[in-house]
Enzyme design. Structure first.
Site, mmCIF file in Angstrom:
data_model
loop_
_atom_site.group_PDB
_atom_site.id
_atom_site.type_symbol
_atom_site.label_atom_id
_atom_site.label_comp_id
_atom_site.label_asym_id
_atom_site.label_seq_id
_atom_site.Cartn_x
_atom_site.Cartn_y
_atom_site.Cartn_z
ATOM 1 N N PRO A 173 -49.212 40.454 48.120
ATOM 2 C CA PRO A 173 -49.357 41.808 47.600
ATOM 3 C C PRO A 173 -48.030 42.339 47.067
ATOM 4 C CG PRO A 173 -50.370 41.643 49.763
ATOM 5 C CD PRO A 173 -49.670 40.346 49.513
ATOM 6 N N HIS B 99 -34.062 19.125 54.752
ATOM 7 C CA HIS B 99 -35.128 18.403 54.042
ATOM 8 C C HIS B 99 -34.592 17.829 52.739
ATOM 9 C CE1 HIS B 99 -38.517 19.442 56.503
ATOM 10 N NE2 HIS B 99 -38.467 20.744 56.271
ATOM 11 N N LYS C 19 -49.047 41.069 40.335
ATOM 12 C CA LYS C 19 -50.204 40.424 39.715
ATOM 13 C C LYS C 19 -50.911 41.379 38.754
ATOM 14 C CE LYS C 19 -51.934 39.438 43.796
ATOM 15 N NZ LYS C 19 -50.815 39.914 44.626
ATOM 16 N N GLU D 226 -34.063 23.989 55.263
ATOM 17 C CA GLU D 226 -34.471 23.496 53.944
ATOM 18 C C GLU D 226 -33.427 22.558 53.359
ATOM 19 O OE1 GLU D 226 -37.492 23.828 52.875
ATOM 20 O OE2 GLU D 226 -37.934 25.148 54.562
HETATM 21 P P1 ADP Z 1 -49.992 43.179 43.046
HETATM 22 O O1 ADP Z 1 -51.095 43.395 42.077
HETATM 23 O O2 ADP Z 1 -49.449 41.789 43.014
HETATM 24 O O3 ADP Z 1 -50.261 43.618 44.433
HETATM 25 P P2 ADP Z 1 -48.744 45.177 41.456
HETATM 26 O O4 ADP Z 1 -48.783 44.537 40.134
HETATM 27 O O5 ADP Z 1 -49.790 46.175 41.749
HETATM 28 O O6 ADP Z 1 -48.764 44.070 42.589
HETATM 29 O O7 ADP Z 1 -47.307 45.802 41.684
HETATM 30 C C1 ADP Z 1 -47.139 47.129 42.073
HETATM 31 C C2 ADP Z 1 -45.932 47.732 41.394
HETATM 32 O O8 ADP Z 1 -44.746 47.077 41.815
HETATM 33 C C3 ADP Z 1 -45.947 47.586 39.906
HETATM 34 O O9 ADP Z 1 -46.625 48.643 39.304
HETATM 35 C C4 ADP Z 1 -44.476 47.586 39.548
HETATM 36 O O10 ADP Z 1 -43.988 48.898 39.476
HETATM 37 C C5 ADP Z 1 -43.856 46.920 40.745
HETATM 38 N N1 ADP Z 1 -43.651 45.487 40.508
HETATM 39 C C6 ADP Z 1 -44.267 44.479 41.151
HETATM 40 N N2 ADP Z 1 -43.831 43.286 40.707
HETATM 41 C C7 ADP Z 1 -42.929 43.535 39.755
HETATM 42 C C8 ADP Z 1 -42.135 42.698 38.898
HETATM 43 N N3 ADP Z 1 -42.194 41.371 38.961
HETATM 44 N N4 ADP Z 1 -41.309 43.290 38.021
HETATM 45 C C9 ADP Z 1 -41.241 44.633 37.945
HETATM 46 N N5 ADP Z 1 -41.962 45.466 38.714
HETATM 47 C C10 ADP Z 1 -42.799 44.946 39.611
HETATM 48 ZN ZN ZN Z 2 -39.581 22.152 57.223
#
Ligand code: ADP
Ligand code: ZN
Length: 628
Positions: A215, A440, A219, A437
Site C-alpha cells: 500500500p 548471500h 499503484k 544480504e
Molecule cells: P497505492 O495505490 O499503491 O496504495 P497511491 O498511488 O494511492 O498508492 O499513493 C498515494 C499517494 O502517495 C499518491 O497520491 C502520491 O501522492 C504518493 N505517492 C505514492 N507513491 C509515489 C511515488 N512513487 N512518487 C510520488 N508520489 C507517490
Molecule cells: Zn537470507
C-alpha cells in the site's frame, strides 16, 4: 491505505439525494402543511356557528370580516371583555347557497368592512402538488435507507458514471522512485495514443496489467499517470466497493462499468484492491458476502474475455496480495502482465521527496538526501505525508519556508504512525539485513556454480529483511549436484555472514534454512545424490512443492533406520554447505564488509556495482552470450 494526502476522486460519492439530509425535507413538509391549512383555516382562532356570527353582526359587535374560500374570519369587540382594546378574532365555516348569497348584504347593512380573499385554484393545486412530491421523496429515501441492496441497485448505474475521470493531470512527472515499473507502462501509453500503429502490425497488446506492491507505493498514481499521459478517460472502482453489496449488484455494476468503458474507448479501467474481489473462489468467508463476490468475479472474467482487443480498453488493477488471487484472473488474455512495484530505495526516496516538495515553499538549501536517508521503509504515500506534515509544522512555527528541521520532525511523526504497522527499520535492523544480504551475494559471486547475482537490496519486502535476486544464466531444467551444493551454500551465506560479522545469527534466516533443508532432502530422497543411500526414491508422493519445485512435506514410508540415515545425510549435506559458505566469507571478508557498507549507504546494489564493490571486472555481456 490509511494515509493519503490527496482524496481519491475515483471513490463513489453517492447521489445528491442521499447526501441531502432528511430533516430539512421534513420541515419543508410541515411548512407546506401549515401553509395549506392556513389558507383554509386560521389555526388558534375560535370557530363559532353561523348563527353566532349573524347575532354578533346584528349586535354591531363585528368590525371587519374576510371571506375566504371556505371560511369567514371576523374581528369583533367582545362585550364580556371590555378591557381588551384590540378586537378579538373568530371564524365561521362559510355557508352555502342562499345564506352565502345574503352574507354581503347582511354585513353591509351592519357597517362591517368586508373583503373577499380567495386562494386561486392554481396556487392550492401547487401546494398539494409540492406536498405530494416531497412526500414521495421522503418515502423513497426512507425505503432506500432501510434496504441497502435496493439502494445500491437504484444507484448502481448512477454511481458507475461517477467513476469516470477525464482530463487527468497526473503525469509520469509526478511519479518517482519506481522507475522500473514506470518504464513497463510506457508502452501502454504509446498504445493508447496510437492504437492503429500497433494494430496494423498485428501486435497483441496486453488487456490487463496487474500492479503488485505494498500500500502507498504508488499503484493508483501509476495507473492514473498512464491515463493522464495518454489523455484518455480513467474509470476506476475499488474491489472493496463490492464487499458489502447484495447478490447481483456487484455483477451488474461491473457490466455497467465495462459497457461505459467500451463506449469511451480508448480508456483505462482501474480496479483497486483486486484481491477484495478476486480472492480465489471456494474459500469460505465468514458472514456471507461470498456468493456476491463470486458472481462479481465471474462477471469480471466474462467482461475481460468479452471485450475484443480491437477496443482499446486497458484494464489495470492493483493488489498487494497477488498470491491470494483467483488463478483464473492471471490466465493469458486477462491480467497477463504483472508489474512489481517495490518500496523505494534511498535514491528513489530522495526523488519522491523532490516531487512532493515542489508544492511547498521550502528552504532552497535543503539536503534532500539526508532526509531520504532517515526514511528507510517509507513508501511514496509516507513521503508525501512527511512533506505535508513538514509544511504544517513550519506554518505553526511561523517559518518563512519549510526548513530541514521541520521535515526532520515530520519524519519522526510519520514514523510513529508507521511503527504500528511495523514498517520502519531501526539502524540495528538495517545493519543485520545488510550483513545478511551481503553474505548471500558474496557467496553467490564467488561460488563457482551459483547463478550470478542480479541485484541486492535491503529494502524490506513482506516478512524478509531484504532480497538478493539471482539471474539464472539461462533457463535451467537440469541442475548438477555441484550447482545444488553451491545453491545451498548461497542460501546459508546470509546466516553465516551474520555469525561471522555480528557474532550471532538473527531470525531473518528462517526462510533460508527452510529452503536449504528442503533442497538437501530432495537431493537425498529424490535425486539419489547420496553415495550411501544410492539412487533410490525414498519420497513417496510428496504433494506440495515450493516455487522451485522441491517438496515441502515428506511422507515417509521407510524403515526407522533408513529414516535415520536420511536425516544424517541431510545434516551432512547442510553442514558441508555451511562450511563452504564460511570458508568463502572468511576468505573474502574485506569484500563482505565493503558490500555491507555500500548496502547501508544506498540500500540497493545492482550487478555492475556489485562487481565493482567486490573488486571484480564487469561482466562482458557479449562474451557471456557467446558462451551461452
Ligand atoms: P497505492 O495505490 O499503491 O496504495 P497511491 O498511488 O494511492 O498508492 O499513493 C498515494 C499517494 O502517495 C499518491 O497520491 C502520491 O501522492 C504518493 N505517492 C505514492 N507513491 C509515489 C511515488 N512513487 N512518487 C510520488 N508520489 C507517490
Ligand atoms: Zn537470507
Amino acid at each position: 491505505m490509511s494515509n493519503q494526502p490527496n482524496p481519491r476522486p475515483g471513490q463513489p460519492e453517492g447521489g445528491p439525494l442521499r447526501q441531502m439530509a432528511i430533516w430539512p425535507l421534513l420541515i419543508l413538509v410541515m411548512a407546506l402543511v401549515v401553509l395549506y391549512a392556513n389558507s383554509v383555516n386560521q389555526a388558534g382562532t375560535p370557530l363559532v356557528d353561523y348563527s353566532t356570527l349573524v347575532e354578533r353582526v346584528e349586535a354591531g359587535q363585528v368590525t371587519e370580516a374576510t371571506i375566504l374560500d371556505r371560511s369567514i374570519e371576523a374581528k369583533w369587540r367582545d362585550p364580556a371583555r371590555p378591557e381588551r382594546t384590540e378586537p378579538a378574532k373568530f371564524q365561521v365555516n362559510r355557508p352555502t347557497g342562499e345564506l352565502d348569497r345574503d352574507l354581503p348584504t347582511l354585513l353591509d347593512a351592519n357597517n362591517v368592512t368586508f373583503r373577499f380573499k380567495t386562494t386561486s385554484q392554481f396556487a392550492s393545486t401547487l401546494y398539494l402538488l409540492g406536498l405530494f412530491t416531497v412526500m414521495i421523496l421522503i418515502v423513497t429515501m426512507v425505503m432506500r435507507r432501510a434496504n441497502p441492496a435496493e439502494r445500491a441497485m437504484a444507484f448502481g448505474k448512477a454511481r458507475a458514471r461517477q467513476y469516470v475521470e477525464r482530463d487527468i493531470k497526473t503525469s509520469f512527472e509526478d511519479i518517482a522512485g519506481i522507475d522500473e515499473a514506470r518504464a513497463e507502462l510506457v508502452e501502454i501509453v504509446e498504445y493508447l495514443r496510437t492504437p492503429e500503429k500497433f494494430r496494423r502490425l498485428g501486435g497483441r497488446i496486453p488487456k490487463g496489467v496487474l500492479l503488485v506492491g505494498a500500500p502507498g507505493t504508488g499503484k493508483t498514481l501509476l495507473a492514473k499517470a498512464v491515463a493522464g499521459e495518454a489523455k484518455v478517460p480513467f474509470f476506476s472502482l475499488s474491489g472493496s466497493d463490492f464487499v458489502e453489496l447484495y447478490v447481483g449488484v456487484g455483477a451488474s455494476r461491473v457490466r455497467d462499468l465495462f459497457r461505459q468503458a467500451q463506449q469511451h474507448s480508448p480508456c483505462i479501467v482501474f480496479i483497486d484492491e483486486l484481491d477484495a474481489l478476486g480472492k480465489a473462489r471456494g474459500q469460505a468467508v465468514i458472514g456471507g458476502g461470498h456468493d456476491e463476490r463470486e458472481q462479481t468475479l465471474n462477471q469480471l472474467l466474462v467482461e475481460m474475455d468479452g471485450f475484443d482487443s480491437a477496443s482499446s480498453v486497458i484494464l489495470m488493477a492493483a493488489t498487494n496480495r497477488p498470491e491470494i488471487l483467483d488463478p483464473a484472473l492471471l490466465r493469458p488474455g486477462r491480467f497477463d502482465r504483472q508489474v512489481m512495484i517495490q518500496a523505494p530505495d534511498l535514491a528513489g526516496r530522495e526523488a519522491i521527496l523532490r516531487v512532493h516538495i515542489r508544492n511547498v515553499k521550502h528552504d532552497p538549501q535543503l539536503e534532500l538526501r539526508r532526509l531520504a536517508a532517515r526514511t528507510p521503509g517509507f513508501v511514496g504515500a509516507d513521503l508525501a505525508n512527511v512533506v505535508n506534515e513538514g509544511a504544517l509544522l513550519a506554518a505553526r512555527r511561523d517559518h518563512q519556508h519549510v526548513l530541514f528541521e521541520d521535515f526532520d520532525e515530520a519524519i519522526d511523526r510519520v514514523a510513529i504512525g508507521l511503527e504500528r504497522r511495523s514498517q520502519v527499520i531501526t539502524e540495528d535492523e538495517k545493519r543485520i539485513f545488510a550483513v545478511h544480504e551481503a553474505g548471500h551475494a558474496v557467496v553467490a559471486t564467488f561460488a563457482e556454480h551459483a547463478d550470478p547475482v542480479h541485484k541486492v537490496s535491503i529494502i524490506p519486502r513482506g516478512l524478509t529483511g531484504g532480497v538478493t535476486w539471482f539471474a539464472p544464466a539461462n533457463d535451467r531444467h537440469v541442475w548438477t549436484e555441484a550447482q545444488l551444493r553451491d545453491q545451498m551454500a548461497c542460501l546459508l551465506g546470509g546466516r553465516v555472514a551474520e555469525q561471522e560479522v555480528l557474532g550471532t545469527a538473527s531470525s531473518g534466516a528462517s526462510n533460508d534454512i527452510q529452503r536449504v533443508t528442503h533442497l538437501a532432502q530432495s537431493m537425498i530422497v529424490e535425486l539419489g545424490m547420496s553415495a550411501d543411500l544410492g539412487p533410490i526414491n525414498y519420497d513417496h508422493g510428496s504433494a506440495r512443492r515450493d516455487p522451485f519445485g522441491f517438496p515441502l512435506t515428506l511422507q515417509r514410508a521407510v524403515s526407522e533406520s533408513t529414516a535415520q540415515q536420511i536425516d544424517a545425510e541431510v545434516r551432512r549435506l547442510v553442514e558441508e554447505a555451511e562450511q563452504r559458505a564460511r570458508k568463502m566469507l572468511v576468505a573474502h571478508r574485506a569484500e563482505l564488509d565493503a558490500l555491507t557498507a555500500r548496502l547501508l549507504e544506498v540500500e540497493t546494489v545492482d550487478r555492475d556495482e556489485l562487481r565493482h564493490v567486490l573488486g571484480l571486472p564487469p561482466i562482458d555481456e557479449a562474451a557471456e552470450l557467446a558462451v551461452g
